[in-house]
Scaffold this motif. Structure first.
Motif, PDB file in Angstrom:
ATOM      1  N   VAL A   1      33.544 -33.822 123.096  1.00 58.67           N
ATOM      2  CA  VAL A   1      33.693 -33.706 121.991  1.00 58.67           C
ATOM      3  C   VAL A   1      33.553 -32.552 121.459  1.00 58.67           C
ATOM      4  O   VAL A   1      32.651 -31.669 121.634  1.00 58.67           O
ATOM      5  CB  VAL A   1      33.104 -35.005 121.106  1.00 58.67           C
ATOM      6  CG1 VAL A   1      33.568 -36.210 121.843  1.00 58.67           C
ATOM      7  CG2 VAL A   1      31.478 -34.662 121.353  1.00 58.67           C
ATOM      8  N   VAL A   2      34.456 -32.128 120.209  1.00 55.59           N
ATOM      9  CA  VAL A   2      34.326 -30.830 119.642  1.00 55.59           C
ATOM     10  C   VAL A   2      34.128 -30.657 118.149  1.00 55.59           C
ATOM     11  O   VAL A   2      34.525 -31.602 117.236  1.00 55.59           O
ATOM     12  CB  VAL A   2      35.680 -30.200 119.842  1.00 55.59           C
ATOM     13  CG1 VAL A   2      35.651 -28.805 119.252  1.00 55.59           C
ATOM     14  CG2 VAL A   2      36.157 -30.077 121.380  1.00 55.59           C
TER      15      VAL A   2
ATOM     16  N   VAL B   1      27.563 -33.246 114.193  1.00 53.84           N
ATOM     17  CA  VAL B   1      26.964 -33.369 115.463  1.00 53.84           C
ATOM     18  C   VAL B   1      26.591 -34.729 115.719  1.00 53.84           C
ATOM     19  O   VAL B   1      26.914 -35.287 116.891  1.00 53.84           O
ATOM     20  CB  VAL B   1      25.820 -32.342 115.765  1.00 53.84           C
ATOM     21  CG1 VAL B   1      25.240 -32.720 117.246  1.00 53.84           C
ATOM     22  CG2 VAL B   1      26.313 -30.844 115.577  1.00 53.84           C
ATOM     23  N   ALA B   2      25.940 -35.409 114.914  1.00 57.84           N
ATOM     24  CA  ALA B   2      25.719 -36.907 115.228  1.00 57.84           C
ATOM     25  C   ALA B   2      27.054 -37.860 115.197  1.00 57.84           C
ATOM     26  O   ALA B   2      27.093 -38.575 116.230  1.00 57.84           O
ATOM     27  CB  ALA B   2      24.923 -37.468 113.872  1.00 57.84           C
TER      28      ALA B   2
ATOM     29  N   VAL C   1      24.680 -24.156 116.481  1.00 54.60           N
ATOM     30  CA  VAL C   1      24.502 -23.438 117.511  1.00 54.60           C
ATOM     31  C   VAL C   1      23.051 -23.910 118.040  1.00 54.60           C
ATOM     32  O   VAL C   1      22.768 -24.026 119.199  1.00 54.60           O
ATOM     33  CB  VAL C   1      24.447 -22.086 117.672  1.00 54.60           C
ATOM     34  CG1 VAL C   1      23.866 -21.146 118.792  1.00 54.60           C
ATOM     35  CG2 VAL C   1      25.815 -21.510 117.210  1.00 54.60           C
ATOM     36  N   THR C   2      22.120 -24.228 117.063  1.00 53.75           N
ATOM     37  CA  THR C   2      20.788 -24.382 117.364  1.00 53.75           C
ATOM     38  C   THR C   2      20.540 -25.950 117.631  1.00 53.75           C
ATOM     39  O   THR C   2      19.301 -26.296 117.889  1.00 53.75           O
ATOM     40  CB  THR C   2      19.912 -24.021 116.259  1.00 53.75           C
ATOM     41  OG1 THR C   2      20.117 -23.932 115.020  1.00 53.75           O
ATOM     42  CG2 THR C   2      19.651 -22.097 116.617  1.00 53.75           C
ATOM     43  N   ASP C   3      21.320 -26.614 117.298  1.00 59.88           N
ATOM     44  CA  ASP C   3      21.235 -28.251 117.234  1.00 59.88           C
ATOM     45  C   ASP C   3      21.003 -28.489 118.518  1.00 59.88           C
ATOM     46  O   ASP C   3      21.760 -28.424 119.475  1.00 59.88           O
ATOM     47  CB  ASP C   3      22.488 -29.005 116.797  1.00 59.88           C
ATOM     48  CG  ASP C   3      21.887 -30.302 116.357  1.00 59.88           C
ATOM     49  OD1 ASP C   3      21.695 -31.007 117.374  1.00 59.88           O
ATOM     50  OD2 ASP C   3      22.260 -31.006 115.249  1.00 59.88           O
TER      51      ASP C   3
ATOM     52  N   ALA D   1      22.730 -29.703 106.895  1.00 60.47           N
ATOM     53  CA  ALA D   1      22.966 -31.089 106.762  1.00 60.47           C
ATOM     54  C   ALA D   1      24.221 -31.570 107.019  1.00 60.47           C
ATOM     55  O   ALA D   1      24.322 -32.590 108.071  1.00 60.47           O
ATOM     56  CB  ALA D   1      22.740 -31.830 105.363  1.00 60.47           C
ATOM     57  N   ASP D   2      25.362 -30.721 106.914  1.00 65.25           N
ATOM     58  CA  ASP D   2      26.636 -30.986 107.316  1.00 65.25           C
ATOM     59  C   ASP D   2      26.790 -30.893 108.933  1.00 65.25           C
ATOM     60  O   ASP D   2      27.435 -31.546 109.476  1.00 65.25           O
ATOM     61  CB  ASP D   2      27.497 -30.105 106.551  1.00 65.25           C
ATOM     62  CG  ASP D   2      27.435 -30.309 105.239  1.00 65.25           C
ATOM     63  OD1 ASP D   2      28.044 -31.254 104.402  1.00 65.25           O
ATOM     64  OD2 ASP D   2      26.830 -29.387 104.299  1.00 65.25           O
TER      65      ASP D   2
END
Ligand code: NAP
Ligand code: MG
Length: 471
Positions: free
Chosen positions: A158-159, A36-37, A203-205, A30-31
């Motif tokens: 963005v990182v 990422v959002a 990595v999988t998002d 969730a974090d």
């Protein structure tokens, strides 16, 4: 029984003493999704920010970090273990890398291709990739972050950074400082947690465009496989087993210093450490004698103690692995010249200390020769000449760095051509320069960091064809 603390929090410990130095959230899927959002929300604004301004913001952040160097260095020593002097060098390196890329911000260029056809011209646009995930190990937590952050931000990405679970504190503080000095919070975020949980979720998002990973070869391969499912861009900076070849016409004193620093800096826990030493038989004895003298002067201790030149290994796991590599190598031959054990004494009782170790002529298929050795143990072999040295050097699955020591221009340039490694130093200590591309051959990685080349790994080229209508 697991308590709330075990589940939600990681306790960061000092490798020299085992004492707690901080606590951070142990984030999960969730974090990762939330970070990422946020990053995705921040992307359009950062992309639209003029490149010169992006550069100026990165520079301001770097200067603010430099102003806090001593505070950050102490934090780094406490969580990582390295001597304070080395921690200061590391923070300075981080700053230099950011400044280097800030300087390149105004020089980002695409291309114009005239007259592809009648009244038809081509443009090559360069655009940022979007959300970049930076996964960083514990050995150089800030330097290895800077290598990704500098080019990524300057190019308009963005990182979201994930430091190693055991070294999150300095990274979090750096993000805070840069945030206080103009870098928007959603442009650079740090999330903390386990690689196998939080790292994999990042990595999988599907919203993540690129993964910039530094770490071990096995984990790097796994990360690349996961990223491939989403056709994500990947750079991998992985393990190494760098050879150093010293010929009989070299400056022996300079080479001895380079071997000592190269192997024992950061307690041997460097991807670019000198991990295999090949000495021409004519100079081998005097070289080993001088190296032994240097090694005897090294001072093992806590990174915060005055005069320490070698801190503890970073973790129990690192020491156990090293002890197995040294012990199993010695069972099969080789002469132990120094170390090979834990130091005695009360001050060493609670930390992961190990003595600097030299082993002469171990088997060429021993663990010290074949595996990546991430600790202060150096195997040494005699060679008959350049050809044998190059053949031995190349008999490794790794191909990160390498060095050749000789006054013979032909031998030096031949070695530079033939050594299977992304970097070859000629008569030079294994120091990385922001100006030159760095990246491994073979199982040591894919892609480049540093140099102008790094910019290519944070941008996509887009072709545009412009046809002018007849008037
Ligand atoms: P590692 O175990 O591969 O871990 C590196 C990073 O990957 C850590 O942040 C780790 O998180 C994370 N991670 C672990 N499993 C993951 C997964 N399944 N998915 C996503 N991320 C995951 O490497 P290490 O042992 O800490 O670091 C030492 C290695 O790094 C050595 O092999 C060294 O040669 C290499 N290295 C290479 C370079 C280079 O530039 N080529 C530079 C320095 C170091 P957690 O630790 O939090 O679990
Ligand atoms: Mg690990």
């Amino acid at each position: 029984m697991a308590t709330a603390v075990d589940i939600d929090v990681t306790i960061v410990r000092n490798p020299a003493s085992g004492e707690e130095v901080g606590r951070v959230p142990r984030g999960g899927a969730a974090d990762a999704a939330e970070a990422v959002a946020r990053a995705q929300d921040g992307f359009p604004g950062w992309w639209d920010t003029p490149a010169a301004k992006r550069g100026a913001i990165v520079r301001a952040g770097a200067e603010a970090v430099l102003a806090q160097r001593d505070e950050l260095a102490l934090q780094l020593t406490l969580e990582q273990g390295k001597p304070l002097r080395e921690a200061r060098i590391e923070i300075t390196r981080f700053v230099h890398t950011l400044e280097h890329y800030a300087g390149l911000a105004k020089n980002l260029r695409g291309a114009y291709v005239p007259n592809l056809d009648v009244r038809t011209h081509g443009l090559v646009l360069k655009r940022p990739l979007g959300v970049v995930v930076a996964i960083v190990p514990w050995n150089f937590p800030t330097t290895l972050l800077g290598n990704k952050l500098g080019p990524a931000l300057v190019c308009g990405n963005v990182v979201v950074a994930k430091p190693a679970e055991t070294t999150p504190l300095t990274t979090l503080r750096i993000a805070e400082i840069m945030g206080e000095h103009g870098l928007p919070e959603d442009v650079f975020q740090v999330v903390t947690g386990k690689g196998s949980v939080l790292g994999e979720a990042l990595v999988t998002d599907p919203r993540v465009a690129k993964v910039a990973f530094t770490g071990s070869t096995p984990v790097g391969k796994h990360v690349a496989e996961l990223a491939a499912r989403g056709v994500k861009r990947v750079t991998l900076e992985l393990g190494g087993s760098d050879p150093m070849i010293v010929l009989d016409d070299s400056d022996v004193d300079a080479a001895v210093s380079a071997a000592s620093v190269g192997r024992f800096f950061n307690c041997g826990q460097a991807c670019l450490a000198v991990k295999r030493l090949y000495l021409h038989e004519q100079i081998a004895d005097q070289f080993v004698e001088k190296l032994l003298e240097k090694v005897r002067k090294l001072r093992v201790g806590a990174g915060t103690a005055e005069g320490t030149t070698i801190g503890p290994l970073h973790s129990e796991e690192q020491r156990t692995t090293l002890e197995d590599q040294v012990d199993s190598t010695l069972e099969r031959g080789g002469e132990l010249l120094a170390g090979g054990r834990r130091p005695d004494g009360e001050e060493y009782a609670s930390g992961w200390f190990y003595e600097p170790t030299l082993i002469l002529e171990p088997s060429h298929d021993s663990k010290l020769a074949m595996e990546e050795v991430f600790g202060p143990a150096l195997p040494i072999w005699r060679i008959g000449g350049l050809e044998e040295g190059i053949a031995r050097a190349n008999a490794s699955e790794f191909g990160l760095g390498s060095s050749i020591w000789t006054r013979d221009l032909t031998a030096a340039t031949l070695a530079a051509e033939k050594l299977e490694a992304g970097y070859t130093w000629i008569n030079s200590a294994q120091i990385i320069y922001d100006e030159l591309p760095f990246g491994g051959f073979g199982e040591s990685g894919v892609g480049k960091e540093h140099g102008n080349e790094a910019l290519d790994y944070y941008q996509e080229s887009k072709a545009v064809v412009v046809k002018q209508s007849p008037r």
